[in-house]
Design a protein around this motif. Structure first.
Motif, PDB file in Angstrom:
ATOM      1  N   MET A  33     -24.883 -33.078  81.753  1.00  0.00           N
ATOM      2  CA  MET A  33     -25.227 -31.957  80.873  1.00  0.00           C
ATOM      3  C   MET A  33     -26.270 -32.334  79.829  1.00  0.00           C
ATOM      4  SD  MET A  33     -21.592 -30.103  79.918  1.00  0.00           S
ATOM      5  CE  MET A  33     -22.350 -29.318  78.486  1.00  0.00           C
ATOM      6  N   LEU A  34     -26.065 -33.486  79.199  1.00  0.00           N
ATOM      7  CA  LEU A  34     -26.807 -33.808  77.979  1.00  0.00           C
ATOM      8  C   LEU A  34     -27.799 -34.955  78.127  1.00  0.00           C
ATOM      9  CD1 LEU A  34     -23.835 -33.465  75.471  1.00  0.00           C
ATOM     10  CD2 LEU A  34     -25.490 -31.720  76.168  1.00  0.00           C
ATOM     11  N   MET A  52     -14.951 -33.957  91.227  1.00  0.00           N
ATOM     12  CA  MET A  52     -14.989 -32.916  90.197  1.00  0.00           C
ATOM     13  C   MET A  52     -16.396 -32.748  89.622  1.00  0.00           C
ATOM     14  SD  MET A  52     -11.369 -33.634  88.226  1.00  0.00           S
ATOM     15  CE  MET A  52     -11.598 -32.276  87.055  1.00  0.00           C
ATOM     16  N   SER A  53     -17.062 -33.856  89.361  1.00  0.00           N
ATOM     17  CA  SER A  53     -18.418 -33.766  88.812  1.00  0.00           C
ATOM     18  C   SER A  53     -19.378 -33.146  89.819  1.00  0.00           C
ATOM     19  CB  SER A  53     -18.909 -35.156  88.401  1.00  0.00           C
ATOM     20  OG  SER A  53     -18.082 -35.700  87.399  1.00  0.00           O
ATOM     21  N   GLY A  54     -19.202 -33.491  91.094  1.00  0.00           N
ATOM     22  CA  GLY A  54     -20.032 -32.882  92.132  1.00  0.00           C
ATOM     23  C   GLY A  54     -19.776 -31.389  92.252  1.00  0.00           C
ATOM     24  N   PHE A  55     -18.516 -31.007  92.157  1.00  0.00           N
ATOM     25  CA  PHE A  55     -18.151 -29.592  92.204  1.00  0.00           C
ATOM     26  C   PHE A  55     -18.767 -28.855  91.022  1.00  0.00           C
ATOM     27  CE2 PHE A  55     -14.531 -26.322  91.948  1.00  0.00           C
ATOM     28  CZ  PHE A  55     -15.100 -25.527  92.929  1.00  0.00           C
ATOM     29  N   TRP A  56     -18.699 -29.482  89.837  1.00  0.00           N
ATOM     30  CA  TRP A  56     -19.313 -28.880  88.643  1.00  0.00           C
ATOM     31  C   TRP A  56     -20.811 -28.691  88.849  1.00  0.00           C
ATOM     32  CZ3 TRP A  56     -23.207 -30.718  85.499  1.00  0.00           C
ATOM     33  CH2 TRP A  56     -23.434 -29.995  84.324  1.00  0.00           C
ATOM     34  N   TRP A  57     -21.469 -29.692  89.404  1.00  0.00           N
ATOM     35  CA  TRP A  57     -22.918 -29.633  89.620  1.00  0.00           C
ATOM     36  C   TRP A  57     -23.289 -28.477  90.548  1.00  0.00           C
ATOM     37  CZ3 TRP A  57     -27.021 -31.858  87.418  1.00  0.00           C
ATOM     38  CH2 TRP A  57     -28.238 -31.819  88.082  1.00  0.00           C
ATOM     39  N   LEU A  58     -22.518 -28.312  91.608  1.00  0.00           N
ATOM     40  CA  LEU A  58     -22.781 -27.218  92.548  1.00  0.00           C
ATOM     41  C   LEU A  58     -22.548 -25.856  91.893  1.00  0.00           C
ATOM     42  CD1 LEU A  58     -21.134 -28.639  95.801  1.00  0.00           C
ATOM     43  CD2 LEU A  58     -23.584 -28.382  95.337  1.00  0.00           C
ATOM     44  N   LEU A  59     -21.437 -25.722  91.191  1.00  0.00           N
ATOM     45  CA  LEU A  59     -21.126 -24.451  90.532  1.00  0.00           C
ATOM     46  C   LEU A  59     -22.133 -24.131  89.435  1.00  0.00           C
ATOM     47  CD1 LEU A  59     -17.239 -24.683  90.206  1.00  0.00           C
ATOM     48  CD2 LEU A  59     -18.538 -23.177  91.724  1.00  0.00           C
ATOM     49  N   GLN A  60     -22.565 -25.165  88.724  1.00  0.00           N
ATOM     50  CA  GLN A  60     -23.536 -24.983  87.649  1.00  0.00           C
ATOM     51  C   GLN A  60     -24.829 -24.377  88.194  1.00  0.00           C
ATOM     52  OE1 GLN A  60     -22.841 -25.543  84.542  1.00  0.00           O
ATOM     53  NE2 GLN A  60     -24.756 -25.776  83.430  1.00  0.00           N
ATOM     54  N   GLY A  61     -25.272 -24.888  89.331  1.00  0.00           N
ATOM     55  CA  GLY A  61     -26.488 -24.357  89.931  1.00  0.00           C
ATOM     56  C   GLY A  61     -26.312 -22.970  90.517  1.00  0.00           C
ATOM     57  N   TRP A  62     -25.095 -22.661  90.903  1.00  0.00           N
ATOM     58  CA  TRP A  62     -24.828 -21.381  91.564  1.00  0.00           C
ATOM     59  C   TRP A  62     -24.532 -20.256  90.571  1.00  0.00           C
ATOM     60  CZ3 TRP A  62     -19.579 -19.878  94.040  1.00  0.00           C
ATOM     61  CH2 TRP A  62     -19.711 -18.665  94.716  1.00  0.00           C
ATOM     62  N   LEU A  63     -23.729 -20.565  89.537  1.00  0.00           N
ATOM     63  CA  LEU A  63     -23.244 -19.510  88.648  1.00  0.00           C
ATOM     64  C   LEU A  63     -23.965 -19.416  87.306  1.00  0.00           C
ATOM     65  CD1 LEU A  63     -19.373 -19.869  89.180  1.00  0.00           C
ATOM     66  CD2 LEU A  63     -20.908 -18.171  90.175  1.00  0.00           C
ATOM     67  N   VAL A  64     -24.568 -20.500  86.862  1.00  0.00           N
ATOM     68  CA  VAL A  64     -25.161 -20.488  85.511  1.00  0.00           C
ATOM     69  C   VAL A  64     -26.666 -20.276  85.594  1.00  0.00           C
ATOM     70  CG1 VAL A  64     -25.487 -21.800  83.392  1.00  0.00           C
ATOM     71  CG2 VAL A  64     -23.340 -21.992  84.657  1.00  0.00           C
TER      72      VAL A  64
END
Length: 213
Positions: free
Chosen positions: A160-161, A201-213
């Protein structure tokens, strides 16, 4: 006769052993999953417009993801239904995780109704993914929730940062060490937990971040 712990230089003195165990206990309690995940949720809207005004959504998510499940868990401990707040007996983990999952799903509904930032929703969905994986493994093997929580939080924070936050990764082996020292987990269970958090979990976050945000 109690087993004597050693290091490369030989048996540990009583003072050194107490210091070692005290340090391990401190790391385990300070970086326990509810604390780590709460902080993770509070900062989850950091990269979206409106922060810090949107931090309330992170707090709302933390209420359902961490606070309510922890309160219910402490009640179960008080009633003698669960051994301790770290759920040391793996046979008790599945019901506790299901209880937590129900609270998290309720939280997702509330976040959706209140128009929470997508980044907060993504973080909660990431946690759901972690709960599902750990819950599936727990009946057979006591994978480390501490390691999963600190690994996902540290890696996601760096993603993220930016690389300035890379020093946070030091917490992963530190917390893992504490769990092994306290004999709550084997080294393998800690490594597995770290992989669930740091990769899955971090990989899942990365995928969702690109898809939903």
């Amino acid at each position: 006769m109690p087993e004597q712990q050693t290091n490369r230089r030989g048996p540990l003195t009583d003072s050194a052993l107490r210091t070692k165990n005290r340090t391990a206990r401190w790391l385990t309690e300070v970086f326990q999953p509810p604390v780590v995940v709460s902080v993770q949720l509070l900062v989850s809207p950091l990269t979206e417009p409106g922060f810090p005004g949107t931090i309330g959504y992170g707090a709302l998510a933390a209420l359902f993801v961490c606070v309510l499940p922890l309160v219910l868990l402490l009640v179960l401990v008080k009633l003698g239904k669960v051994t301790d707040h770290h759920v040391s007996d793996r046979r008790q983990r599945a019901p506790v995780l299901l209880m937590a999952l129900a609270s998290v799903l309720a939280g997702l509904l509330v976040l959706d109704v209140t128009g929470a930032p997508r980044s907060v929703v993504v973080m909660v969905l990431t946690i759901v993914g972690g709960i599902v994986v750990i819950g599936a493994v727990s009946p057979f093997w006591k994978i480390s929730g501490h390691a999963a929580a600190i690994s996902s939080s540290a890696v996601i924070t760096v993603l993220m940062l930016g690389p300035v936050w890379l020093p946070l990764l030091v917490l992963i082996p530190a917390v893992g060490w504490s769990r092994v020292v306290l004999r709550a987990h084997t080294a393998g269970q800690v490594v597995a937990g770290a992989l669930v958090g740091g990769l899955v979990m971090s990989g899942f976050w990365w995928l969702l971040q690109g898809w939903l945000v």
